[in-house]
Design a protein around this motif. Sequence first.
Motif, PDB file in Angstrom:
ATOM      1  N   LEU A 181      -3.503  -7.897   5.241  1.00 59.17           N
ATOM      2  CA  LEU A 181      -2.766  -8.489   4.117  1.00 59.17           C
ATOM      3  C   LEU A 181      -1.629  -9.495   4.499  1.00 59.17           C
ATOM      4  O   LEU A 181      -1.168 -10.192   3.773  1.00 59.17           O
ATOM      5  CB  LEU A 181      -1.779  -7.098   3.474  1.00 59.17           C
ATOM      6  CG  LEU A 181      -2.822  -5.972   2.732  1.00 59.17           C
ATOM      7  CD1 LEU A 181      -1.902  -4.951   2.387  1.00 59.17           C
ATOM      8  CD2 LEU A 181      -3.305  -6.752   1.644  1.00 59.17           C
ATOM      9  N   LYS A 182      -1.178  -9.533   5.947  1.00 56.12           N
ATOM     10  CA  LYS A 182      -0.261 -10.461   6.361  1.00 56.12           C
ATOM     11  C   LYS A 182      -0.941 -11.934   6.256  1.00 56.12           C
ATOM     12  O   LYS A 182      -0.107 -12.771   6.140  1.00 56.12           O
ATOM     13  CB  LYS A 182       0.020 -10.175   7.892  1.00 56.12           C
ATOM     14  CG  LYS A 182       1.376  -9.196   7.891  1.00 56.12           C
ATOM     15  CD  LYS A 182       1.719  -9.073   9.413  1.00 56.12           C
ATOM     16  CE  LYS A 182       2.793  -8.032   9.488  1.00 56.12           C
ATOM     17  NZ  LYS A 182       3.112  -7.932  11.091  1.00 56.12           N
TER      18      LYS A 182
ATOM     19  N   GLU B 285      -0.580  -0.946 -12.974  1.00 59.25           N
ATOM     20  CA  GLU B 285       0.876  -0.354 -13.096  1.00 59.25           C
ATOM     21  C   GLU B 285       0.711   1.230 -13.642  1.00 59.25           C
ATOM     22  O   GLU B 285       1.564   1.939 -13.228  1.00 59.25           O
ATOM     23  CB  GLU B 285       1.444  -1.196 -14.580  1.00 59.25           C
ATOM     24  CG  GLU B 285       2.574  -1.252 -14.710  1.00 59.25           C
ATOM     25  CD  GLU B 285       3.414  -0.890 -15.898  1.00 59.25           C
ATOM     26  OE1 GLU B 285       2.553  -1.218 -16.940  1.00 59.25           O
ATOM     27  OE2 GLU B 285       4.534  -0.554 -15.940  1.00 59.25           O
ATOM     28  N   TRP B 286      -0.160   1.647 -14.069  1.00 59.35           N
ATOM     29  CA  TRP B 286      -0.399   3.018 -14.478  1.00 59.35           C
ATOM     30  C   TRP B 286      -0.439   3.831 -13.245  1.00 59.35           C
ATOM     31  O   TRP B 286       0.223   4.725 -12.772  1.00 59.35           O
ATOM     32  CB  TRP B 286      -1.524   3.459 -15.125  1.00 59.35           C
ATOM     33  CG  TRP B 286      -1.733   4.715 -15.746  1.00 59.35           C
ATOM     34  CD1 TRP B 286      -0.877   5.346 -16.652  1.00 59.35           C
ATOM     35  CD2 TRP B 286      -2.217   5.720 -14.865  1.00 59.35           C
ATOM     36  NE1 TRP B 286      -1.336   6.726 -16.742  1.00 59.35           N
ATOM     37  CE2 TRP B 286      -2.040   6.922 -15.563  1.00 59.35           C
ATOM     38  CE3 TRP B 286      -3.201   5.723 -13.779  1.00 59.35           C
ATOM     39  CZ2 TRP B 286      -2.712   8.207 -15.193  1.00 59.35           C
ATOM     40  CZ3 TRP B 286      -3.530   7.027 -13.364  1.00 59.35           C
ATOM     41  CH2 TRP B 286      -3.495   8.104 -14.073  1.00 59.35           C
TER      42      TRP B 286
ATOM     43  N   VAL C 214      -2.781 -13.229   4.230  1.00 63.93           N
ATOM     44  CA  VAL C 214      -3.373 -13.707   3.068  1.00 63.93           C
ATOM     45  C   VAL C 214      -2.013 -14.454   2.267  1.00 63.93           C
ATOM     46  O   VAL C 214      -1.141 -13.770   2.074  1.00 63.93           O
ATOM     47  CB  VAL C 214      -3.727 -12.605   2.053  1.00 63.93           C
ATOM     48  CG1 VAL C 214      -3.877 -13.270   0.538  1.00 63.93           C
ATOM     49  CG2 VAL C 214      -5.113 -11.847   2.488  1.00 63.93           C
ATOM     50  N   PRO C 215      -2.194 -15.703   1.939  1.00 60.10           N
ATOM     51  CA  PRO C 215      -1.015 -16.361   1.406  1.00 60.10           C
ATOM     52  C   PRO C 215      -0.711 -16.027   0.036  1.00 60.10           C
ATOM     53  O   PRO C 215      -1.628 -15.445  -0.580  1.00 60.10           O
ATOM     54  CB  PRO C 215      -1.587 -18.053   1.597  1.00 60.10           C
ATOM     55  CG  PRO C 215      -3.078 -17.747   1.508  1.00 60.10           C
ATOM     56  CD  PRO C 215      -3.537 -16.440   2.019  1.00 60.10           C
ATOM     57  N   GLY C 216       0.361 -16.521  -0.495  1.00 61.18           N
ATOM     58  CA  GLY C 216       0.821 -16.062  -1.819  1.00 61.18           C
ATOM     59  C   GLY C 216       0.060 -17.047  -2.881  1.00 61.18           C
ATOM     60  O   GLY C 216      -0.100 -18.209  -2.467  1.00 61.18           O
ATOM     61  N   GLY C 217      -0.348 -16.576  -3.728  1.00 60.24           N
ATOM     62  CA  GLY C 217      -0.865 -17.387  -4.849  1.00 60.24           C
ATOM     63  C   GLY C 217      -1.685 -16.549  -5.846  1.00 60.24           C
ATOM     64  O   GLY C 217      -1.608 -15.457  -5.958  1.00 60.24           O
TER      65      GLY C 217
ATOM     66  N   GLU D 185      -3.035 -11.468  -3.259  1.00 63.01           N
ATOM     67  CA  GLU D 185      -3.064 -10.068  -2.419  1.00 63.01           C
ATOM     68  C   GLU D 185      -4.068  -9.091  -3.037  1.00 63.01           C
ATOM     69  O   GLU D 185      -4.195  -7.924  -2.180  1.00 63.01           O
ATOM     70  CB  GLU D 185      -1.615  -9.507  -2.404  1.00 63.01           C
ATOM     71  CG  GLU D 185      -1.073  -9.250  -3.991  1.00 63.01           C
ATOM     72  CD  GLU D 185       0.470  -8.768  -3.945  1.00 63.01           C
ATOM     73  OE1 GLU D 185       0.984  -9.887  -3.630  1.00 63.01           O
ATOM     74  OE2 GLU D 185       0.893  -7.932  -4.698  1.00 63.01           O
TER      75      GLU D 185
ATOM     76  N   PHE E 230      -3.150  -3.401   7.096  1.00 59.75           N
ATOM     77  CA  PHE E 230      -1.965  -4.029   7.059  1.00 59.75           C
ATOM     78  C   PHE E 230      -1.846  -5.532   7.618  1.00 59.75           C
ATOM     79  O   PHE E 230      -1.128  -6.643   6.916  1.00 59.75           O
ATOM     80  CB  PHE E 230      -1.086  -3.025   8.187  1.00 59.75           C
ATOM     81  CG  PHE E 230       0.493  -3.599   8.341  1.00 59.75           C
ATOM     82  CD1 PHE E 230       1.620  -3.775   7.335  1.00 59.75           C
ATOM     83  CD2 PHE E 230       0.559  -4.127   9.780  1.00 59.75           C
ATOM     84  CE1 PHE E 230       2.662  -4.312   7.871  1.00 59.75           C
ATOM     85  CE2 PHE E 230       1.888  -4.607  10.061  1.00 59.75           C
ATOM     86  CZ  PHE E 230       2.866  -4.620   9.361  1.00 59.75           C
TER      87      PHE E 230
ATOM     88  N   ASP F 264       2.701  -0.011  -3.702  1.00 56.51           N
ATOM     89  CA  ASP F 264       2.637  -1.330  -4.434  1.00 56.51           C
ATOM     90  C   ASP F 264       1.282  -1.843  -4.228  1.00 56.51           C
ATOM     91  O   ASP F 264       0.971  -2.700  -5.084  1.00 56.51           O
ATOM     92  CB  ASP F 264       3.870  -2.133  -3.535  1.00 56.51           C
ATOM     93  CG  ASP F 264       4.454  -3.016  -4.718  1.00 56.51           C
ATOM     94  OD1 ASP F 264       5.244  -2.728  -5.883  1.00 56.51           O
ATOM     95  OD2 ASP F 264       4.224  -4.545  -4.689  1.00 56.51           O
ATOM     96  N   ILE F 265       0.594  -1.720  -3.071  1.00 56.82           N
ATOM     97  CA  ILE F 265      -0.778  -1.840  -2.938  1.00 56.82           C
ATOM     98  C   ILE F 265      -1.582  -1.499  -4.125  1.00 56.82           C
ATOM     99  O   ILE F 265      -2.400  -2.305  -4.800  1.00 56.82           O
ATOM    100  CB  ILE F 265      -1.265  -1.587  -1.761  1.00 56.82           C
ATOM    101  CG1 ILE F 265      -0.660  -2.320  -0.487  1.00 56.82           C
ATOM    102  CG2 ILE F 265      -2.821  -1.769  -1.642  1.00 56.82           C
ATOM    103  CD1 ILE F 265      -0.879  -2.137   0.705  1.00 56.82           C
TER     104      ILE F 265
ATOM    105  N   VAL G 121       5.330   0.057   0.241  1.00 54.37           N
ATOM    106  CA  VAL G 121       4.105  -0.702   0.387  1.00 54.37           C
ATOM    107  C   VAL G 121       3.002  -0.278   0.031  1.00 54.37           C
ATOM    108  O   VAL G 121       2.210  -0.769  -0.958  1.00 54.37           O
ATOM    109  CB  VAL G 121       4.120  -1.401   1.952  1.00 54.37           C
ATOM    110  CG1 VAL G 121       2.811  -2.187   2.131  1.00 54.37           C
ATOM    111  CG2 VAL G 121       5.382  -2.123   2.346  1.00 54.37           C
TER     112      VAL G 121
ATOM    113  N   PRO H  63       2.916 -14.307   2.819  1.00 57.47           N
ATOM    114  CA  PRO H  63       2.095 -13.755   1.778  1.00 57.47           C
ATOM    115  C   PRO H  63       2.898 -13.699   0.263  1.00 57.47           C
ATOM    116  O   PRO H  63       2.278 -13.732  -0.852  1.00 57.47           O
ATOM    117  CB  PRO H  63       1.632 -12.400   1.895  1.00 57.47           C
ATOM    118  CG  PRO H  63       2.269 -12.250   3.387  1.00 57.47           C
ATOM    119  CD  PRO H  63       3.089 -13.168   3.627  1.00 57.47           C
ATOM    120  N   PRO H  64       4.168 -13.916   0.350  1.00 60.50           N
ATOM    121  CA  PRO H  64       4.976 -13.836  -1.099  1.00 60.50           C
ATOM    122  C   PRO H  64       4.297 -14.699  -2.056  1.00 60.50           C
ATOM    123  O   PRO H  64       4.098 -15.787  -1.867  1.00 60.50           O
ATOM    124  CB  PRO H  64       6.388 -13.836  -0.779  1.00 60.50           C
ATOM    125  CG  PRO H  64       6.433 -13.733   0.374  1.00 60.50           C
ATOM    126  CD  PRO H  64       5.278 -14.031   1.063  1.00 60.50           C
TER     127      PRO H  64
ATOM    128  N   GLU I 186      -3.722 -12.047  -8.534  1.00 58.55           N
ATOM    129  CA  GLU I 186      -2.877 -12.444  -7.318  1.00 58.55           C
ATOM    130  C   GLU I 186      -3.994 -12.538  -5.855  1.00 58.55           C
ATOM    131  O   GLU I 186      -4.617 -11.408  -5.925  1.00 58.55           O
ATOM    132  CB  GLU I 186      -1.793 -12.059  -6.917  1.00 58.55           C
ATOM    133  CG  GLU I 186      -0.781 -12.299  -8.096  1.00 58.55           C
ATOM    134  CD  GLU I 186       0.370 -11.443  -8.113  1.00 58.55           C
ATOM    135  OE1 GLU I 186       0.764 -10.584  -7.146  1.00 58.55           O
ATOM    136  OE2 GLU I 186       1.704 -11.519  -8.861  1.00 58.55           O
TER     137      GLU I 186
END
Lengths: 383, 163
Positions: A287-288, A164-165, A290-293, A301, A284, A154-155, A151, B135-136, A299
């Motif tokens: 982050l929970k 990505e780098w 925040v909705p996806g979009g 997130e 943490f 990935d953040i 996680v 969140p996904p 993004e």
Amino acid sequence: MERLYAWIDDRLHLSRLAAVASKKKVPVHRLMPFYYFGGMTLFFFFVQVATGILLMLYYRPSADEAFESVEFLMTTVPFGWLMRSLHSWSANLMVFSCFAHLATVFFMKAYRPPRELTWITGVLLLFLTLAFGFSGYLLPWNQLAFFATKVGTDIAGAVPFIGEWLLRFLRGGDRVTGGTLSRFYGWHVAILPALTTLLLAGHLLWVQLLGMSRPPGEKQRSGRPREMPFFPHFALRELFGWTLALGVLAALAALFPWELGDKADPFAPAYRDIRPEWYFVFMFETLKLVPGGEIAGIEYEAIPILLFAAAGLLLVLVPFIDRGASREGRSPGFTLAGVLALVYVTGFTAWGYRSLVPFWIVLGTAGLIAALSLLTPGEETQP
Amino acid sequence: MTSPSEVEPGAGRPDPLRRRIVDWLAGLSATALAGSVFFPLLRYLSPPRIPEAATSQIEAGSANDPELIEKGFKIVRFGSEPVILVRVGEDDFRAFAATCTHLDCIVEYRPERKVLWCNCHNGQFDLTGRNVAGPPPRPLARYEVHVVRDRKGAAPTLVVARS
């Protein structure tokens, strides 16, 4: 004996050092106990260095052997469990005293000129401490650490453009593997300690050169400012604090040995109620929520992540933004910002642990402390 | 420091143009040196990309696997990727990429709610892989499940394939 001292003195100029030390004074006022958090952090850092080196004697940094070597350390090596527990507990206490040091220095506005560099090195040392925590967390190669690292890295990958780098740089590949472990080990035992030593040297040097700051509120009080000699008066008090800290640390390490958990398995689901170390819990929990979009190619997130990064940058730059305090004036806006940040961080942390400690208990305690601090009359000004 | 007015122009001083050229060359060499140090260093720090053999299908064990029946799901290796195999009903098996599209955790199946659930940040996906709550940002990639009955009497075998 005297001749021996003279011999050493000729080479190291100890008496000159003693003369300088005897002149150093520490301001005495009602907020003085907060000065001890810095020294406390230093003490835990020393414990980390000592226990960390000892752990290196048994630890093996590879995906096939890391978990087993820690297991061996905990179960077979005499006092191995104690060394690891001390290292883990001291790490947590160090992060805590680091945060406490930051908060108290912030509210006492000790970052006023000429102490900007002390503040900046201090904030950078806090970031390094968190990096130590994050990299060290993976080393036992257990399930919890594995997901925390997935996680956490990935953040970093969510950052626009360089994400990505950064992700591949941190992981040493596309996935969290044994390669990530080697990399984190290198950071944890070589790169971060080197950087920390460098910054710490500057931080301590500036504290010694410039002395301790007297809070603006204390300056306005009438009467001659009181102070005490650094050596031996303050140093002995500090030593007492360190002894106390050692006692607390030893008790925690002995009574609550750090758990090892299960070995990391890249093909097992994350288990229920999983959460990172307490000092990352507020992020943490954020982050929970925040909705996806996606908005304008970014993004959702990534937004809180970028805001956290911006907040970190602002924190570093506080001495240059707070004009009021730098003119030795009042800056209530910064005090308020600090209080709001504190409420956000402690509130979200408590919310993250609501399955362990009901939230109303936390709210009640906070309310009680606030009420007490408002009702307690301030100390009478000395004539 | 002597101010220019105290010294005759040109007396004992190097030609300004020549000095500028020398400064420029020295700067260029320093930049080239720094570049030749930092370029390999930066490249060294970012790991090489290792191509992986593409997996098109895998055998995921028996349809009567007790783990699958008891928990309602199991995680299988699809090359180096984790894939979640869900047993929705007696003859209804589905498979999805098990890596949550939010922050890379591995999801599980909660039969009582009929959702794929990520324990890290409470992301939820329905049984078509669609991100339905939390969140996904994207749905989970779907895989095909073939129920292969090759022998009479023996339990059928599950084969997961890229769709």
